[in-house]
Design an enzyme around this catalytic site. Structure first.
Site, PDB file in Angstrom:
ATOM      1  N   GLY A  54       0.831  -1.207   0.000  1.00 15.26           N
ATOM      2  CA  GLY A  54       0.000   0.000   0.000  1.00 15.26           C
ATOM      3  C   GLY A  54       0.860   1.249   0.000  1.00 15.26           C
ATOM      4  O   GLY A  54       0.464   2.300   0.505  1.00 15.26           O
TER       5      GLY A  54
ATOM      6  N   GLY B 176       1.721   2.839  -2.639  1.00 15.01           N
ATOM      7  CA  GLY B 176       1.396   3.712  -3.775  1.00 15.01           C
ATOM      8  C   GLY B 176       2.205   3.411  -5.026  1.00 15.01           C
ATOM      9  O   GLY B 176       2.695   4.317  -5.686  1.00 15.01           O
ATOM     10  N   SER B 177       2.325   2.114  -5.361  1.00 18.69           N
ATOM     11  CA  SER B 177       3.127   1.774  -6.540  1.00 18.69           C
ATOM     12  C   SER B 177       2.483   2.283  -7.831  1.00 18.69           C
ATOM     13  O   SER B 177       3.194   2.643  -8.766  1.00 18.69           O
ATOM     14  CB  SER B 177       3.381   0.266  -6.615  1.00 18.69           C
ATOM     15  OG  SER B 177       2.170  -0.432  -6.591  1.00 18.69           O
ATOM     16  N   SER B 178       1.155   2.357  -7.880  1.00 21.33           N
ATOM     17  CA  SER B 178       0.498   2.853  -9.108  1.00 21.33           C
ATOM     18  C   SER B 178       0.830   4.320  -9.333  1.00 21.33           C
ATOM     19  O   SER B 178       1.144   4.731 -10.453  1.00 21.33           O
ATOM     20  CB  SER B 178      -1.021   2.703  -9.008  1.00 21.33           C
ATOM     21  OG  SER B 178      -1.362   1.400  -8.668  1.00 21.33           O
ATOM     22  N   ALA B 179       0.765   5.103  -8.255  1.00 22.34           N
ATOM     23  CA  ALA B 179       1.091   6.530  -8.381  1.00 22.34           C
ATOM     24  C   ALA B 179       2.559   6.707  -8.736  1.00 22.34           C
ATOM     25  O   ALA B 179       2.911   7.493  -9.626  1.00 22.34           O
ATOM     26  CB  ALA B 179       0.777   7.254  -7.069  1.00 22.34           C
ATOM     27  N   ALA B 180       3.439   5.935  -8.075  1.00 19.64           N
ATOM     28  CA  ALA B 180       4.879   6.083  -8.313  1.00 19.64           C
ATOM     29  C   ALA B 180       5.227   5.705  -9.754  1.00 19.64           C
ATOM     30  O   ALA B 180       6.001   6.407 -10.416  1.00 19.64           O
ATOM     31  CB  ALA B 180       5.667   5.238  -7.317  1.00 19.64           C
TER      32      ALA B 180
ATOM     33  N   ASP C 116      -1.088  10.562  -3.216  1.00 11.61           N
ATOM     34  CA  ASP C 116       0.033   9.650  -3.494  1.00 11.61           C
ATOM     35  C   ASP C 116       0.831  10.122  -4.714  1.00 11.61           C
ATOM     36  O   ASP C 116       2.057   9.996  -4.765  1.00 11.61           O
ATOM     37  CB  ASP C 116      -0.478   8.206  -3.679  1.00 11.61           C
ATOM     38  CG  ASP C 116      -1.721   8.110  -4.550  1.00 11.61           C
ATOM     39  OD1 ASP C 116      -2.212   9.156  -5.040  1.00 11.61           O
ATOM     40  OD2 ASP C 116      -2.213   6.986  -4.759  1.00 11.61           O
TER      41      ASP C 116
END
Ligand code: MEV
Length: 304
Positions: free
Chosen positions: A89, A91-95, A136
């Protein structure tokens, strides 16, 4: 070849309420997600993203950049690599989205502000997951500790030392967007109650911001506890999170709460220096895993 990395995030206070216009406080963690963009001989676009749970963020970022600069983005191979698991959790999608937009802007030889990287990346994540406050994306863009509000209308860097925090992972991945939708349904059925909770969380965030500036971590710990009570009322805590929170508190933490959407993922405990070891041990004894990352990490940057 262009290599760019963006940090993961840890939400300190304000989750859920931030989706409805209240503020939150987030910090970037020193676990980074890298993207490299390499030229190909043909005109294809190949995405090699083994650790990213959803490559839609990568392909959508390509579309966003294409539309923004009205230039063909093809003949590339994209590789991604993460220093952290997508199940924390963090925030890999945002990163990955922020790193991708930044890398493609470099690839096209364009210049711009971090604000533009944020706007383009937030637009991309909203198109893929239809929701999310964007905090994020801000953490991945600017890094450091941020006070964030209203879909990025307010993004203020906080000049505070990293809080004395211990991160406990439950071992279970939460489905953020489902939990966000469930809170939305609760708000539809009990609007007054839920809006009151959001207001109260917003006030706690404002107070925490002040005490963080003063380095009063004991008080911030208390505010964590109050924030956690409201998150329980929203129905987003879980047995596992509660077990780790209780263990941390019993071992001497000043305060503890879940971090992020809830359901599972991570909890965080503000802890006096002389209780750190005891709190870490207690979290492990209660079935959690202690994640050792430092906070206030640098935002998106070109590494090569
Ligand atoms: C999830 O990490 C935090 C939420 O507030 C959702 C969001 O702000 O996008 C629950």
């Amino acid at each position: 070849m262009i290599t760019v990395s963006a940090p993961g995030k840890l939400l300190l206070m304000g989750e859920h309420a931030v989706v409805y216009g209240r503020p939150c406080i987030v910090t970037a963690v020193n676990a980074r997600l890298s993207v490299s963009v390499e030229k190909r001989r043909d005109s294809g676009v190949v995405i090699d993203a083994p650790q990213v749970s959803d490559t839609k963020f990568v392909s959508r970022a390509i579309e966003t950049v294409r539309a923004r600069w009205k230039e063909e983005v093809s003949g590339i191979t994209v590789h991604t690599k993460s220093e952290f698991s997508s199940s924390f959790g963090f925030g890999s999608s945002a990163a990955v989205t922020v790193a991708m937009v930044f890398a493609l802007r470099e690839f096209l030889g364009k210049k711009g502000t971090p604000g533009e990287i944020f706007e383009l990346s937030y637009k991309t994540t909203k198109e893929v997951q239809r929701g999310g406050s964007g905090f994020d994306v801000a953490a991945a863009t600017w890094g450091g500790a941020l006070y964030y509000k209203n879909e990025g209308e307010v993004v203020e860097p906080m000049a505070v030392p990293p809080p004395p925090i211990i991160i406990g992972y439950t071992g279970v991945k939460a489905d953020t967007m489902t939990i966000v939708r469930d809170v939305g349904k609760k708000r539809d059925s009990e609007p007054q109650k839920v809006e009151r909770i959001f207001d109260a969380i917003g006030k706690l965030v404002e107070e925490a911001r002040m005490h963080m500036g003063e380095g009063d971590w004991e008080r911030v710990g208390k505010l964590f506890d109050f924030n956690q009570e409201y998150l329980r009322d929203l129905g987003v805590s879980s047995e596992k999170l509660e077990a780790l929170i209780l263990a941390a508190k019993n071992a001497g933490a000043w305060g503890a709460k879940l971090s992020g959407a809830g359901g599972s993922d991570c909890m965080i405990a503000i802890t006096p220096q002389d209780r750190r070891q005891a709190v870490e041990k207690a979290i492990v004894a209660a079935g959690g895993e202690v994640l050792r990352f430092s906070l206030n990490a640098e935002g998106v940057r070109r590494d090569a």
